[in-house]
Design a protein around this motif. Structure first.
Motif, PDB file in Angstrom:
ATOM      1  N   GLN A 156       0.828  -1.202   0.000  1.00 24.98           N
ATOM      2  CA  GLN A 156       0.000   0.000   0.000  1.00 24.98           C
ATOM      3  C   GLN A 156       0.869   1.262   0.000  1.00 24.98           C
ATOM      4  OE1 GLN A 156      -2.681   0.249   3.341  1.00 24.98           O
ATOM      5  NE2 GLN A 156      -3.402   2.292   2.809  1.00 24.98           N
ATOM      6  N   ARG A 159       2.444   1.924  -3.425  1.00 21.36           N
ATOM      7  CA  ARG A 159       1.524   2.498  -4.402  1.00 21.36           C
ATOM      8  C   ARG A 159       1.191   3.948  -4.077  1.00 21.36           C
ATOM      9  NH1 ARG A 159      -4.430   0.050  -5.178  1.00 21.36           N
ATOM     10  NH2 ARG A 159      -4.674   1.141  -3.196  1.00 21.36           N
ATOM     11  N   ASP A 160       1.005   4.265  -2.778  1.00 19.87           N
ATOM     12  CA  ASP A 160       0.598   5.613  -2.387  1.00 19.87           C
ATOM     13  C   ASP A 160       1.754   6.613  -2.440  1.00 19.87           C
ATOM     14  OD1 ASP A 160      -1.922   4.620  -2.009  1.00 19.87           O
ATOM     15  OD2 ASP A 160      -1.748   4.445   0.176  1.00 19.87           O
ATOM     16  N   GLU A 196      -1.535   0.520  10.036  1.00 17.96           N
ATOM     17  CA  GLU A 196      -2.292   1.332   9.082  1.00 17.96           C
ATOM     18  C   GLU A 196      -2.224   2.827   9.388  1.00 17.96           C
ATOM     19  OE1 GLU A 196      -4.896   2.177   5.823  1.00 17.96           O
ATOM     20  OE2 GLU A 196      -3.523   0.532   6.323  1.00 17.96           O
ATOM     21  N   GLU A 269      -9.258   0.338   0.826  1.00 15.65           N
ATOM     22  CA  GLU A 269      -8.018  -0.059   0.166  1.00 15.65           C
ATOM     23  C   GLU A 269      -8.223  -1.326  -0.660  1.00 15.65           C
ATOM     24  OE1 GLU A 269      -4.219   0.622  -1.032  1.00 15.65           O
ATOM     25  OE2 GLU A 269      -5.475   1.887   0.247  1.00 15.65           O
ATOM     26  N   GLY A 273      -7.769  -1.384  -4.613  1.00 14.20           N
ATOM     27  CA  GLY A 273      -6.800  -2.319  -5.172  1.00 14.20           C
ATOM     28  C   GLY A 273      -7.408  -3.223  -6.219  1.00 14.20           C
ATOM     29  N   TRP A 587      -5.041  -7.660  -1.663  1.00 10.90           N
ATOM     30  CA  TRP A 587      -6.320  -6.943  -1.528  1.00 10.90           C
ATOM     31  C   TRP A 587      -7.334  -7.826  -0.799  1.00 10.90           C
ATOM     32  CZ3 TRP A 587      -3.421  -3.402  -2.281  1.00 10.90           C
ATOM     33  CH2 TRP A 587      -2.800  -3.056  -3.467  1.00 10.90           C
ATOM     34  N   PHE A 590      -6.525  -7.558   2.846  1.00  9.39           N
ATOM     35  CA  PHE A 590      -7.046  -6.320   3.421  1.00  9.39           C
ATOM     36  C   PHE A 590      -8.525  -6.482   3.781  1.00  9.39           C
ATOM     37  CE2 PHE A 590      -3.416  -3.827   1.676  1.00  9.39           C
ATOM     38  CZ  PHE A 590      -3.147  -3.074   2.807  1.00  9.39           C
TER      39      PHE A 590
END
Length: 768
Positions: A156, A159-160, A196, A269, A273, A587, A590
């Motif tokens: 995560q 990607r962010d 998180e 998320e 995803g 994903w 998550f």
């Protein structure tokens, strides 16, 4: 009466005895004299005299730190709900006085924590080494529970932040902080990791730095390093001035809202995803074969299959202990390790595609290897910190305030749940020192370009629970053996109990046996009572009695935490294998973390309760249910739940503000004032205490009367037949006694049974 009673020793030897559950049920019926007495009791607590141990809270082998603060926390959280403004004002006044005293006594809490833990430090290592090979089971269990989320958060972050951070950095941070904490930390049961909230904050930092002249993507980590410097400084100040004493201000309503917000962000998320599997990633060559429409569409469909496949199989395997098939060992193994096994299974299935499918379908985790330049430059990020302008250095203080507050809250709550009083830990807590050490770890991570780690949920209480199962198995085996030997000699039930008690004390290895004997009072009563009545009821089953009444014991040591952290460090070197995991599998993980966190969250359970039709609410009472269902009228349950839901939307809305989203922890701190000053004016104190209780309490038997039911609903309430319980393993028992976040439930019978709702203050409070 078997309810737990608590006692304070005051000035002049005066003892005040209060039945906790009786006081809780009689709130609102106190007259002014008890209120005046309560104010006097608060004064006695702050006189500095220690709390005397009881069956539920036995004396500690090592001295607990800050008796004043422990007394206040215990008093405000669970012993006395505020029955009137007299009591509320008294508690508030005394808490303010205590806070001023803490500010005037810097390092007081840290010194007390160091003294308490120093006397236990050697024994922490001895206990771990004496466990032998059996310590590997909880080590492996908590390693998988810790490593998988860290890998998912790394993807995560990658990607962010457009590759500025990746799984390598999250694993390295978790390993380094975990190893240091397991050796030098105060509470070794606390598990550290990248969580998180850290991912959210670092994403906001990247969005801010990316569009700023003088920072940009190049100096993002250097500026984040300055944020960590300020954060560490604030954590040092919080620890030095004993700020951990006010953690009790965060009641259940704040914890549940924070948990629900994280759940929503997990689901968000997972959805983002899964949708991204149908899109071409940024900075990628659109002419590649794998990005042609048919293969891009295939990648998306496979992503949907893998996402829901991991979600479904992980949820099913998590409940394996309740399966009807397989041996007990197989069910326990599947429940403990089923989630990582499902990740491996679906990763293996991703390689079963035909050869004609181009490489890159399905899409897999992207991360540089630890020995590549993209990862190595993080270790020298301190060189770039000097290039950050002074204006941006001081600007870093703003997000640092939010991160320090967030870490203080998250770390303290994780530590609290890892050492709940129901675990009956022997060693003292170390809240102040652990916050101080967290400041050092945050500073270290910032200087080497890693996202900091802090105490995580539910891994921390899961760690304690796994060690409790290990200790319980040893004690249970010894006690059952002694009981069966006595039964073969046809000894009386009193003699059988005596042998069981001797075995427990021997395994306890404690020179002080009085508190241990008190803890076994319920077991003694059950054993003795089994000899009364008819022959059918007189049969004595030692396994059943021990499983029901054996006190919880935890193998308190440092070895399992150290070993699992070393395994996480070894995972950094296993990045070539970790990169084989499809992103769609993450994903699905998550989504699993989001859904698995819902059971046990009273906010979620109350939202579901609102949608149950009035004619069928009695079915809730036929099973295990929270105590507020019986004691609080439905309209107040609905009002409180709607308030929480609206506040949750407000908190979620703050996260959507482009730059100011970094202030998302602020509403949770505003909630302290709302809970203390606004909610008591809108709700009956007794109802508010039930809905915002300090501990998770469930009722196990069906009541005859409930305030949440109408008269017609009460008329159709009926009792079901009790079926014989199957034999359960220790792990199954602990699964039933804990929520998904690792919080121990307080199981009680319905307080409306046998007229127990008819309680009078004069019967519950006595003076000696």
């Amino acid at each position: 009466m078997s309810w737990t009673s608590f006692a304070w020793r005051g000035v002049g030897g005066v003892s005040l005895y209060i039945s906790r559950r009786e006081v809780k049920r009689t709130v609102g019926s106190y007259s002014s004299p008890p209120c005046a007495w309560f104010c006097e009791a608060v004064a006695l607590v702050f006189s500095g005299r220690p709390i005397r141990g009881t069956a539920a809270a036995p004396p500690r082998r090592c001295p607990r730190s800050s008796v004043h603060d422990l007394s206040l926390s215990f008093l405000r959280q669970s012993v006395f709900p505020p029955p009137s403004s007299c009591v509320s004002d008294a508690v508030f006044a005394w808490s303010k006085a205590a806070e001023m005293e803490n500010i005037k006594s810097p390092f007081k809490g840290i010194r007390a924590d160091l003294r308490g833990r120093a006397s236990c430090y050697k024994q922490d290592w001895i206990n771990g080494l004496r466990s032998g090979i059996s310590i590997l089971a909880p080590t492996a269990y908590i390693f998988f529970a810790s490593a998988l989320p860290v890998i998912a958060f790394g993807e995560q972050l990658s990607r962010d932040t457009e590759g500025s951070l990746s799984t390598v950095e999250t694993l390295a941070s978790t390993a380094i902080c975990g190893i240091i904490h397991s050796i030098f930390g105060g509470q070794p049961l606390l598990i550290l990791g990248v969580a998180e909230p850290t991912v959210i904050m670092y994403t906001y930092l990247y969005k801010f730095a990316k569009g700023r002249e003088g920072l940009g993507s190049e100096l993002y980590l250097a500026w984040a390093g300055w944020v960590c410097v300020w954060t560490a400084l604030l954590l040092f100040l919080l620890a030095i001035f004993n700020a951990s004493n006010i953690i009790n201000r965060f009641t259940r309503v704040a914890g549940e809202l924070f948990g629900m917000l994280i759940t929503i962000l997990f689901i968000q998320e997972a959805i983002k995803g899964a949708v991204s599997e149908f899109k071409i990633p940024k900075a990628e060559d659109q002419n590649l074969l794998k990005y042609q429409f048919q293969w891009l569409y295939t990648n998306g469909l496979l992503g949907i299959i893998f996402t829901f496949g991991v979600l479904y199989t992980a949820l099913k395997s998590r409940k394996a202990r309740s399966w009807l098939y397989g041996t007990g060992w197989l069910r326990s193994f599947t429940a403990d390790y089923g989630v990582p096994l499902m990740v491996l299974l679906w990763t293996a299935l991703s390689f079963s595609l035909p050869n004609k499918v181009p490489s890159g379908v399905p899409r897999r985790l992207f991360s540089p290897l630890p020995w590549e330049s993209a990862s190595l430059h993080h270790w020298t990020i301190i060189k770039d910190m000097g290039r950050v302008s002074p204006a941006h250095v001081f600007t870093a203080l703003i997000p640092a305030v939010m991160i320090a507050s967030l870490y203080f809250f998250d770390h303290s709550v994780a530590s609290q749940l890892a050492q709940q009083k129901e675990f009956n830990l022997k060693n003292p807590s170390a809240y102040h020192y652990d916050i101080f050490l967290l400041g050092f770890l945050t500073l270290l991570c910032g200087l080497i370009g890693l996202p900091p780690s802090n105490g995580v949920l539910p891994q921390s209480p899961m760690h304690t629970k796994s060690l409790a199962v290990l200790k319980r198995q040893h004690i249970r085996r010894k006690m059952i053996k002694s009981a069966r030997e006595s039964i073969r000699r046809k000894a009386s039930n009193s003699e059988i109990y005596g042998k069981m008690q001797d075995a427990f004390i021997e395994m306890e290895n404690s020179p002080v046996t009085s508190s241990v004997v008190k803890e076994l009072e319920d077991l003694k009563e059950a054993v003795v009572q089994s000899s009364k009545g008819d022959e059918e009821k007189a049969s004595f089953d030692p396994e059943k009695q021990i499983d029901a009444y054996l006190p919880v014991r935890v193998n308190e040591q440092r070895l399992s935490n150290l070993l699992q952290s070393v395994l996480v460090a070894a995972s950094v070197c296993a990045m070539p294998m970790i990169k084989l995991i499809p992103t769609s599998v993450l994903w699905g993980y998550f989504a699993y973390m989001a859904i698995d966190s819902l059971p046990g969250n009273q906010f979620w359970e109350r939202m579901l309760f609102l949608f149950i039709t009035p004619s069928r609410r009695y079915r809730v009472l036929e099973g295990v249910h929270a105590s507020y269902v019986e004691s609080v009228p439905f309209k107040y349950i609905a009002t409180f739940t709607i308030f929480q839901f609206v506040y949750l939307l407000l908190c979620f809305g703050v996260t959507k503000i482009p730059i100011a989203g970094i202030l998302f922890p602020l509403p949770f701190f505003l909630l302290i004032s709302i809970r203390q000053h606004v909610l008591p004016k809108l709700f009956n104190p007794h109802h508010l205490q039930e809905l915002d209780a300090a501990e998770y309490e469930e009722v196990t038997l069906t009541p005859r009367f409930s305030l949440s039911l109408s008269r017609q609903e009460r008329e159709i309430l009926h009792f079901g037949s009790m079926e014989d319980e199957d034999e359960k393993s220790d792990a199954e028992i602990f699964d039933e006694l804990t929520t998904s976040r690792g919080e121990l439930k307080v199981r009680t019978v319905s307080f409306t049974e046998d007229g127990r709702n008819q309680v009078h203050p004069e019967d519950t409070i006595s003076l000696e």
